[in-house]
Write a protein that holds these residues in place. Structure first.
Motif, PDB file in Angstrom:
ATOM      1  N   TYR A 182       0.844  -1.199   0.000  1.00  0.00           N
ATOM      2  CA  TYR A 182       0.000   0.000   0.000  1.00  0.00           C
ATOM      3  C   TYR A 182       0.884   1.255   0.000  1.00  0.00           C
ATOM      4  O   TYR A 182       0.637   2.198  -0.741  1.00  0.00           O
ATOM      5  CB  TYR A 182      -0.898   0.017   1.236  1.00  0.00           C
ATOM      6  CG  TYR A 182      -2.219  -0.676   1.076  1.00  0.00           C
ATOM      7  CD1 TYR A 182      -3.396   0.059   1.022  1.00  0.00           C
ATOM      8  CD2 TYR A 182      -2.323  -2.060   1.006  1.00  0.00           C
ATOM      9  CE1 TYR A 182      -4.630  -0.557   0.907  1.00  0.00           C
ATOM     10  CE2 TYR A 182      -3.542  -2.689   0.887  1.00  0.00           C
ATOM     11  CZ  TYR A 182      -4.699  -1.935   0.833  1.00  0.00           C
ATOM     12  OH  TYR A 182      -5.915  -2.548   0.712  1.00  0.00           O
ATOM     13  N   LYS A 183       1.885   1.230   0.846  1.00  0.00           N
ATOM     14  CA  LYS A 183       2.775   2.385   0.931  1.00  0.00           C
ATOM     15  C   LYS A 183       3.534   2.572  -0.383  1.00  0.00           C
ATOM     16  O   LYS A 183       3.671   3.691  -0.877  1.00  0.00           O
ATOM     17  CB  LYS A 183       3.748   2.213   2.098  1.00  0.00           C
ATOM     18  CG  LYS A 183       4.587   3.427   2.351  1.00  0.00           C
ATOM     19  CD  LYS A 183       5.431   3.277   3.592  1.00  0.00           C
ATOM     20  CE  LYS A 183       6.244   4.547   3.783  1.00  0.00           C
ATOM     21  NZ  LYS A 183       7.127   4.466   4.916  1.00  0.00           N
ATOM     22  N   GLU A 184       4.010   1.466  -0.961  1.00  0.00           N
ATOM     23  CA  GLU A 184       4.765   1.536  -2.221  1.00  0.00           C
ATOM     24  C   GLU A 184       3.944   2.141  -3.357  1.00  0.00           C
ATOM     25  O   GLU A 184       4.485   2.830  -4.219  1.00  0.00           O
ATOM     26  CB  GLU A 184       5.250   0.143  -2.628  1.00  0.00           C
ATOM     27  CG  GLU A 184       6.377  -0.379  -1.766  1.00  0.00           C
ATOM     28  CD  GLU A 184       6.689  -1.848  -2.035  1.00  0.00           C
ATOM     29  OE1 GLU A 184       6.238  -2.396  -3.073  1.00  0.00           O
ATOM     30  OE2 GLU A 184       7.379  -2.447  -1.196  1.00  0.00           O
ATOM     31  N   VAL A 185       2.650   1.870  -3.379  1.00  0.00           N
ATOM     32  CA  VAL A 185       1.812   2.404  -4.454  1.00  0.00           C
ATOM     33  C   VAL A 185       1.255   3.785  -4.107  1.00  0.00           C
ATOM     34  O   VAL A 185       0.454   4.331  -4.858  1.00  0.00           O
ATOM     35  CB  VAL A 185       0.663   1.431  -4.853  1.00  0.00           C
ATOM     36  CG1 VAL A 185       1.224   0.106  -5.337  1.00  0.00           C
ATOM     37  CG2 VAL A 185      -0.335   1.238  -3.720  1.00  0.00           C
ATOM     38  N   GLY A 186       1.682   4.332  -2.972  1.00  0.00           N
ATOM     39  CA  GLY A 186       1.272   5.681  -2.596  1.00  0.00           C
ATOM     40  C   GLY A 186      -0.112   5.768  -2.024  1.00  0.00           C
ATOM     41  O   GLY A 186      -0.822   6.739  -2.249  1.00  0.00           O
ATOM     42  N   TRP A 187      -0.525   4.752  -1.254  1.00  0.00           N
ATOM     43  CA  TRP A 187      -1.881   4.725  -0.707  1.00  0.00           C
ATOM     44  C   TRP A 187      -2.227   5.997   0.039  1.00  0.00           C
ATOM     45  O   TRP A 187      -3.277   6.575  -0.158  1.00  0.00           O
ATOM     46  CB  TRP A 187      -2.089   3.528   0.200  1.00  0.00           C
ATOM     47  CG  TRP A 187      -3.430   3.533   0.861  1.00  0.00           C
ATOM     48  CD1 TRP A 187      -3.710   3.938   2.128  1.00  0.00           C
ATOM     49  CD2 TRP A 187      -4.691   3.163   0.289  1.00  0.00           C
ATOM     50  NE1 TRP A 187      -5.062   3.835   2.384  1.00  0.00           N
ATOM     51  CE2 TRP A 187      -5.684   3.365   1.274  1.00  0.00           C
ATOM     52  CE3 TRP A 187      -5.056   2.688  -0.956  1.00  0.00           C
ATOM     53  CZ2 TRP A 187      -7.025   3.087   1.035  1.00  0.00           C
ATOM     54  CZ3 TRP A 187      -6.404   2.411  -1.187  1.00  0.00           C
ATOM     55  CH2 TRP A 187      -7.363   2.626  -0.192  1.00  0.00           C
ATOM     56  N   GLY A 188      -1.340   6.495   0.875  1.00  0.00           N
ATOM     57  CA  GLY A 188      -1.624   7.713   1.650  1.00  0.00           C
ATOM     58  C   GLY A 188      -1.952   8.876   0.749  1.00  0.00           C
ATOM     59  O   GLY A 188      -2.908   9.596   0.958  1.00  0.00           O
TER      60      GLY A 188
END
Length: 195
Positions: A182-188
């Protein structure tokens, strides 16, 4: 072990998987230490029993998940309308998803000593749930708790505190890999940009 005692104990175990950074960052799970050989063996012993009945156990997990956390159904167009647990149990789509969930867990259990293999299995899961399905990552933490609860109930005679701790670590590893994606795909950034 009673359900109340289990949930209290599970709540303590969740401390392994708490938020480790500030409010602006997505929930992350602390990476637990590697599983010991004894923990791996206890996970695989329970799993060998679970996997012989994996579809039914998976269905139990999903029914409990959707009954106790009905907001999770919003991500499943094919069975979001189902309210009755018996209708959920009969749902071909829910059974299919249960098999997929249990199959992913099976691959992790089979390859628990190979972090690269685990990452290769769980990265696509995280990516699909983040980008395609837009599932909030907290649901993986919730689902992990439901899985542990069902295992403790269905395999109570074997689900000792040591086994529970090993399975909690395994669930933490799974969630760590999924939420890292999630973090790698820029979820935030993705979730904040849609507000």
């Amino acid at each position: 072990m009673s359900s109340e005692k289990f949930l209290q104990s599970f709540g303590e175990d969740l401390l392994l998987m708490e938020k480790v950074q500030g409010e602006m960052e997505m929930d992350r799970w602390e990476r637990s230490d590697q599983l010991s050989d004894t923990e791996v063996e206890s996970i695989r012993q329970i799993w060998s029993n679970v996997y012989t009945n994996c579809e039914n156990v998976g269905v139990l997990v999903l029914i409990r998940f959707f009954v106790n956390f009905p907001s999770a159904k919003q991500y499943f167009s094919q069975f979001r309308h189902l309210e009755d647990p018996l209708d959920m149990e009969r749902s071909v789509q829910l059974r299919k998803h249960a098999r997929r969930v249990m199959g992913a867990i099976n691959t992790v259990v089979e390859n628990v000593e190979d972090q690269d293999k685990i990452a290769s299995v769980l990265a696509p899961v995280g990516k699909a749930h983040a980008l395609k399905h837009k599932v909030e990552p907290v649901y993986f933490k919730i689902l992990s708790g439901v899985i542990l609860e069902i295992l403790a109930e269905e395999y109570a005679q074997h689900f000792t505190p040591e086994v529970q701790k090993a399975w909690t670590k395994l669930m933490s590893i799974i969630c760590c890999h999924v939420t890292a994606t999630y973090k790698e795909v820029g979820w935030g950034q993705l979730s904040n940009s849609t507000m």
